[in-house]
Design a protein around this motif. Structure first.
Motif, mmCIF file in Angstrom:
data_model
loop_
_atom_site.group_PDB
_atom_site.id
_atom_site.type_symbol
_atom_site.label_atom_id
_atom_site.label_comp_id
_atom_site.label_asym_id
_atom_site.label_seq_id
_atom_site.Cartn_x
_atom_site.Cartn_y
_atom_site.Cartn_z
ATOM 1 N N LYS A 46 58.722 10.549 -29.270
ATOM 2 C CA LYS A 46 57.657 11.336 -29.269
ATOM 3 C C LYS A 46 56.633 10.861 -28.217
ATOM 4 N N VAL A 47 56.966 9.975 -27.253
ATOM 5 C CA VAL A 47 56.303 9.834 -26.065
ATOM 6 C C VAL A 47 57.094 10.460 -24.953
ATOM 7 N N SER A 48 56.411 11.152 -24.421
ATOM 8 C CA SER A 48 56.720 12.284 -23.022
ATOM 9 C C SER A 48 57.148 11.321 -22.035
ATOM 10 N N ARG A 49 58.042 11.940 -21.436
ATOM 11 C CA ARG A 49 58.558 11.446 -20.043
ATOM 12 C C ARG A 49 57.424 11.001 -19.058
ATOM 13 N N ARG A 50 56.441 11.834 -19.195
ATOM 14 C CA ARG A 50 55.194 11.572 -18.241
ATOM 15 C C ARG A 50 54.132 11.793 -19.130
ATOM 16 N N HIS A 51 53.689 10.639 -19.921
ATOM 17 C CA HIS A 51 52.897 10.974 -20.918
ATOM 18 C C HIS A 51 51.067 10.697 -20.602
ATOM 19 N N ALA A 52 50.970 9.711 -19.987
ATOM 20 C CA ALA A 52 49.398 9.105 -19.570
ATOM 21 C C ALA A 52 49.230 8.130 -18.542
ATOM 22 N N SER A 53 48.110 8.050 -17.960
ATOM 23 C CA SER A 53 47.789 7.087 -17.001
ATOM 24 C C SER A 53 46.619 6.311 -17.297
ATOM 25 N N VAL A 54 46.572 5.179 -16.998
ATOM 26 C CA VAL A 54 45.425 4.296 -17.099
ATOM 27 C C VAL A 54 44.934 3.759 -16.042
ATOM 28 N N PHE A 55 43.667 4.055 -15.559
ATOM 29 C CA PHE A 55 42.833 3.357 -14.526
ATOM 30 C C PHE A 55 41.922 2.378 -14.769
ATOM 31 N N HIS A 56 41.790 1.080 -14.056
ATOM 32 C CA HIS A 56 40.920 0.472 -14.299
ATOM 33 C C HIS A 56 40.011 0.203 -12.875
ATOM 34 N N ASP A 57 38.791 1.004 -12.989
ATOM 35 C CA ASP A 57 37.902 1.267 -11.923
ATOM 36 C C ASP A 57 37.186 -0.022 -11.322
ATOM 37 N N GLU A 58 36.481 0.152 -10.184
ATOM 38 C CA GLU A 58 35.948 -0.852 -9.451
ATOM 39 C C GLU A 58 34.530 -1.490 -10.101
ATOM 40 N N GLN A 59 33.890 -0.725 -11.260
ATOM 41 C CA GLN A 59 33.073 -1.080 -12.278
ATOM 42 C C GLN A 59 33.516 -1.714 -13.318
ATOM 43 N N ARG A 60 35.021 -2.044 -13.422
ATOM 44 C CA ARG A 60 35.603 -2.812 -14.529
ATOM 45 C C ARG A 60 35.670 -2.013 -15.735
ATOM 46 N N ARG A 61 35.656 -0.502 -15.675
ATOM 47 C CA ARG A 61 35.786 0.307 -16.867
ATOM 48 C C ARG A 61 37.127 0.781 -16.894
ATOM 49 N N GLY A 62 37.813 1.076 -17.916
ATOM 50 C CA GLY A 62 38.987 1.395 -18.090
ATOM 51 C C GLY A 62 38.857 3.083 -18.532
ATOM 52 N N TRP A 63 39.904 3.770 -17.910
ATOM 53 C CA TRP A 63 39.689 5.251 -18.183
ATOM 54 C C TRP A 63 41.453 5.677 -18.561
ATOM 55 N N ILE A 64 41.509 6.644 -19.239
ATOM 56 C CA ILE A 64 42.779 7.193 -19.729
ATOM 57 C C ILE A 64 42.841 8.641 -19.193
ATOM 58 N N THR A 65 43.992 9.082 -18.880
ATOM 59 C CA THR A 65 44.182 10.667 -18.551
ATOM 60 C C THR A 65 45.512 10.759 -19.139
ATOM 61 N N GLY A 66 45.689 11.622 -20.085
ATOM 62 C CA GLY A 66 46.908 12.148 -20.552
ATOM 63 C C GLY A 66 47.236 13.566 -20.092
ATOM 64 N N GLU A 67 48.629 13.182 -19.811
ATOM 65 C CA GLU A 67 49.151 14.437 -19.160
ATOM 66 C C GLU A 67 49.513 15.600 -20.129
ATOM 67 N N THR A 68 49.815 16.673 -19.827
ATOM 68 C CA THR A 68 50.345 17.841 -20.679
ATOM 69 C C THR A 68 51.464 17.549 -21.437
ATOM 70 N N THR A 69 51.341 17.155 -22.812
ATOM 71 C CA THR A 69 52.522 16.669 -23.503
ATOM 72 C C THR A 69 52.723 17.633 -24.839
ATOM 73 N N THR A 70 53.791 17.361 -25.290
ATOM 74 C CA THR A 70 53.831 18.012 -26.552
ATOM 75 C C THR A 70 53.106 17.245 -27.856
ATOM 76 N N ASN A 71 52.988 15.922 -27.868
ATOM 77 C CA ASN A 71 52.531 15.206 -28.810
ATOM 78 C C ASN A 71 51.107 14.676 -28.813
ATOM 79 N N GLY A 72 50.461 14.801 -27.484
ATOM 80 C CA GLY A 72 49.302 14.490 -27.448
ATOM 81 C C GLY A 72 48.998 13.139 -26.878
ATOM 82 N N THR A 73 47.636 12.713 -26.554
ATOM 83 C CA THR A 73 47.325 11.420 -26.375
ATOM 84 C C THR A 73 45.834 11.230 -27.139
ATOM 85 N N TRP A 74 45.800 10.251 -27.701
ATOM 86 C CA TRP A 74 44.893 9.942 -28.861
ATOM 87 C C TRP A 74 44.054 8.818 -28.561
ATOM 88 N N ILE A 75 42.711 8.845 -28.673
ATOM 89 C CA ILE A 75 41.743 7.564 -28.868
ATOM 90 C C ILE A 75 41.125 7.464 -30.179
#
Length: 184
Positions: free
Chosen positions: A115-144
């Motif tokens: 159920k995890v897509s071939r290209r599912h999500a990216s996680v980024f840790h920015d210079e201000q020490r904050r974490g970000w997630i960006t989901g790709e267009t997937t069938t089963n979604g990205t959830w927080i």
């Protein structure tokens, strides 16, 4: 005895002459004393300032804040998966999670999760020490924390957040020694 030199720098007095035979200019007078070497530049070490509470550390050698006990050094964003495996994302970097080995260096973590897509999500840790997630267009979604996030939209992560990719693949966001930003 110090010799006279050509102002062009490529001739030194040989036999008491006052003119440079190469450039036909007067030789510079010898200096009375050799020039003093310039002092070594001083490097001032300053104590770190805590990114969390803004207090300056008492010493440049301190690695933890005396007030809030947070790390003063760079701390990675950590994804801890149900399997017990972790991925650390250094500040200023990102990772991709998916089953495509050409797209994600962490594909082996998720290859068994259909159920995890071939290209599912990216996680980024920015210079201000904050974490970000960006989901790709997937069938089963990205959830927080049980809420689906829109594809292509960077969403802020906080310590303790649960990420779910597809139906069952989970990770919890953390910072070793409690060192991150982004708490809501």
């Amino acid at each position: 005895m110090t010799k006279r030199r050509c102002p062009h720098g490529d001739y030194e007095q040989q036999n008491g002459e006052l003119y440079c035979p190469v450039h036909t200019v007067e030789l510079d007078a010898p200096s009375e004393a050799p020039a003093e070497p310039s002092p070594e530049p001083t490097v001032e070490t300053t104590a770190a300032v805590c990114w969390n509470c803004g207090i300056e550390a008492a010493s440049p050698d301190n690695t933890r804040c005396a007030r809030c006990n947070r790390d003063l050094v760079d701390v990675p964003l950590r994804l801890r998966f149900d399997s017990g495996k972790t991925i650390d994302v250094p500040r200023g970097e990102s990772i991709r999670i998916g089953r495509d080995p050409k797209w994600s260096p962490h594909w082996q973590l998720v290859e068994q999760w259909g159920k995890v897509s071939r290209r599912h999500a990216s996680v980024f840790h920015d210079e201000q020490r904050r974490g970000w997630i960006t989901g790709e267009t997937t069938t089963n979604g990205t959830w927080i924390n049980g809420r689906e996030i829109p594809p292509g939209q960077a969403t802020l992560l906080s310590e303790g957040d649960e990420i779910r990719l597809g139906k069952d693949f989970r990770a919890v966001i953390g910072y070793p020694n409690g060192g991150g930003h982004g708490n809501r």
